[in-house]
Design a protein around this motif. Sequence first.
Motif, short mmCIF file in Angstrom:
data_model
loop_
_atom_site.label_atom_id
_atom_site.label_comp_id
_atom_site.label_asym_id
_atom_site.label_seq_id
_atom_site.Cartn_x
_atom_site.Cartn_y
_atom_site.Cartn_z
N SER A 81 -2.04 -1.57 2.03
CA SER A 81 -0.93 -1.77 2.95
C SER A 81 -0.42 -3.21 2.98
N ILE A 82 -1.01 -4.10 2.20
CA ILE A 82 -0.57 -5.50 2.18
C ILE A 82 0.64 -5.63 1.26
N PRO A 83 1.73 -6.22 1.75
CA PRO A 83 2.93 -6.36 0.90
C PRO A 83 2.70 -7.28 -0.28
N GLY A 84 3.50 -7.10 -1.32
CA GLY A 84 3.42 -7.95 -2.50
C GLY A 84 3.67 -9.41 -2.15
N GLY A 85 3.12 -10.29 -2.96
CA GLY A 85 3.29 -11.72 -2.73
C GLY A 85 2.30 -12.31 -1.74
N ARG A 86 1.31 -11.54 -1.33
CA ARG A 86 0.34 -12.01 -0.35
C ARG A 86 -1.06 -12.17 -0.91
N LYS A 87 -1.23 -12.06 -2.22
CA LYS A 87 -2.57 -12.15 -2.80
C LYS A 87 -3.22 -13.51 -2.57
N LYS A 88 -2.45 -14.56 -2.65
CA LYS A 88 -3.01 -15.90 -2.45
C LYS A 88 -3.51 -16.06 -1.01
N ALA A 89 -2.72 -15.60 -0.06
CA ALA A 89 -3.12 -15.70 1.34
C ALA A 89 -4.37 -14.87 1.61
N LEU A 90 -4.44 -13.69 1.00
CA LEU A 90 -5.62 -12.84 1.16
C LEU A 90 -6.86 -13.51 0.58
N ARG A 91 -6.74 -14.04 -0.64
CA ARG A 91 -7.88 -14.73 -1.26
C ARG A 91 -8.34 -15.90 -0.41
N GLN A 92 -7.40 -16.69 0.09
CA GLN A 92 -7.75 -17.86 0.90
C GLN A 92 -8.44 -17.45 2.21
N ALA A 93 -7.99 -16.36 2.81
CA ALA A 93 -8.62 -15.88 4.05
C ALA A 93 -10.05 -15.42 3.79
N VAL A 94 -10.24 -14.69 2.70
CA VAL A 94 -11.58 -14.21 2.36
C VAL A 94 -12.49 -15.38 2.01
N GLU A 95 -12.00 -16.34 1.25
CA GLU A 95 -12.80 -17.51 0.91
C GLU A 95 -13.12 -18.33 2.15
N GLY A 96 -12.19 -18.39 3.10
CA GLY A 96 -12.45 -19.09 4.35
C GLY A 96 -13.55 -18.45 5.16
N SER A 97 -13.63 -17.12 5.09
CA SER A 97 -14.68 -16.43 5.85
C SER A 97 -16.07 -16.75 5.30
N PHE A 98 -16.21 -16.82 3.98
CA PHE A 98 -17.55 -17.13 3.49
C PHE A 98 -17.83 -18.62 3.45
N THR A 99 -16.82 -19.44 3.69
CA THR A 99 -17.07 -20.86 3.89
C THR A 99 -17.69 -21.06 5.27
N SER A 100 -17.18 -20.31 6.25
CA SER A 100 -17.72 -20.38 7.61
C SER A 100 -19.08 -19.70 7.71
N ILE A 120 -13.77 -16.48 -7.25
CA ILE A 120 -12.59 -15.69 -7.58
C ILE A 120 -11.64 -16.57 -8.38
N SER A 121 -11.13 -16.03 -9.47
CA SER A 121 -10.23 -16.76 -10.34
C SER A 121 -8.90 -17.02 -9.65
N ARG A 122 -8.38 -18.22 -9.80
CA ARG A 122 -7.09 -18.58 -9.20
C ARG A 122 -5.92 -17.94 -9.94
N GLY A 123 -6.14 -17.39 -11.13
CA GLY A 123 -5.10 -16.76 -11.91
C GLY A 123 -4.65 -15.41 -11.36
N ASN A 124 -5.33 -14.92 -10.33
CA ASN A 124 -4.99 -13.63 -9.73
C ASN A 124 -3.85 -13.73 -8.73
N ASP A 125 -3.57 -14.92 -8.25
CA ASP A 125 -2.55 -15.08 -7.22
C ASP A 125 -1.16 -14.76 -7.75
N ASP A 126 -0.35 -14.15 -6.90
CA ASP A 126 1.03 -13.86 -7.29
C ASP A 126 2.00 -14.72 -6.53
#
Length: 77
Positions: A22-41, A71-77
């Motif tokens: 259900s996540i709209p296109g163009g949000r992969k970078k934001a999703l990756r950053q949110a997930v990475e932020g969770s395991f940083t905390s 996670i590879s940074r090449g996945n971001d759109d």
Amino acid sequence: MLGTNQTAADTALSYLPRLVRSIPGGRKKALRQAVEGSFTSWPGLRGKAITALKTIGYDTERVGLLRRERISRGNDD
């Protein structure tokens, strides 16, 4: 949910493969950053977060002296 607390982040990571449809296109970078932020905390969620992102199609790469998986940074759109 990923930034609220460890229990909420753990639950969100469990449901991530179902929620990502259900996540709209163009949000992969934001999703990756949110997930990475969770395991940083909460470092205990690192493995679960990487597994969840791999399930939804992210590639991983090994970096650093200890060849830690991230996670590879090449996945971001």
